[in-house]
Design a protein around this motif. Sequence first.
Motif, PDB file in Angstrom:
ATOM      1  N   SER A   1       0.861  -1.179   0.000  1.00 35.90           N
ATOM      2  CA  SER A   1       0.000   0.000   0.000  1.00 35.90           C
ATOM      3  C   SER A   1       0.895   1.225   0.000  1.00 35.90           C
ATOM      4  O   SER A   1       1.940   1.243   0.663  1.00 35.90           O
ATOM      5  CB  SER A   1      -0.896   0.008   1.247  1.00 35.90           C
ATOM      6  N   GLY A   2       0.493   2.255  -0.720  1.00 35.28           N
ATOM      7  CA  GLY A   2       1.250   3.496  -0.740  1.00 35.28           C
ATOM      8  C   GLY A   2       1.357   4.140   0.626  1.00 35.28           C
ATOM      9  O   GLY A   2       2.246   4.942   0.878  1.00 35.28           O
ATOM     10  N   GLU A   3       0.466   3.770   1.524  1.00 34.45           N
ATOM     11  CA  GLU A   3       0.481   4.331   2.875  1.00 34.45           C
ATOM     12  C   GLU A   3       1.327   3.507   3.841  1.00 34.45           C
ATOM     13  O   GLU A   3       1.566   3.931   4.971  1.00 34.45           O
ATOM     14  CB  GLU A   3      -0.948   4.440   3.403  1.00 34.45           C
TER      15      GLU A   3
ATOM     16  N   ASP B   1       4.767   1.431   5.187  1.00 31.59           N
ATOM     17  CA  ASP B   1       6.229   1.566   5.135  1.00 31.59           C
ATOM     18  C   ASP B   1       6.902   0.337   4.539  1.00 31.59           C
ATOM     19  O   ASP B   1       8.070   0.403   4.167  1.00 31.59           O
ATOM     20  CB  ASP B   1       6.788   1.790   6.546  1.00 31.59           C
TER      21      ASP B   1
END
Length: 110
Positions: A83-85, A87
Amino acid sequence: MAECNCCKSTSNIACNIGSFNSEERIRYDELRKELNVNRSIEELPNGYRFIYPNQPTLLLTIVEWISYENRCCPFIEFSLQVSGEADFIRLDLTGDQAVKDLLKEEFHLG
């Protein structure tokens, strides 16, 4: 070229490294070497989770490696969580106990 340990497995499962031509085998070895750096590993009940930093170029490397690994070891189940969110990129390699044992041996997971 070095032969993978899984080709010498005594279980009922074995990799089909012969599914690669010579250029593909070289690329597979390069990808695997890249993915052995900067990772952490968690043991799962039915396999292992490989955790990598969430970097776009690394994600592409992981996906390319999966495309090769899936050809030579179709008995491994792959699950990619990204996910882009987040880490981290999480890659689960799972299967039955024979698969887990092979993964442990092949990836030197102690």
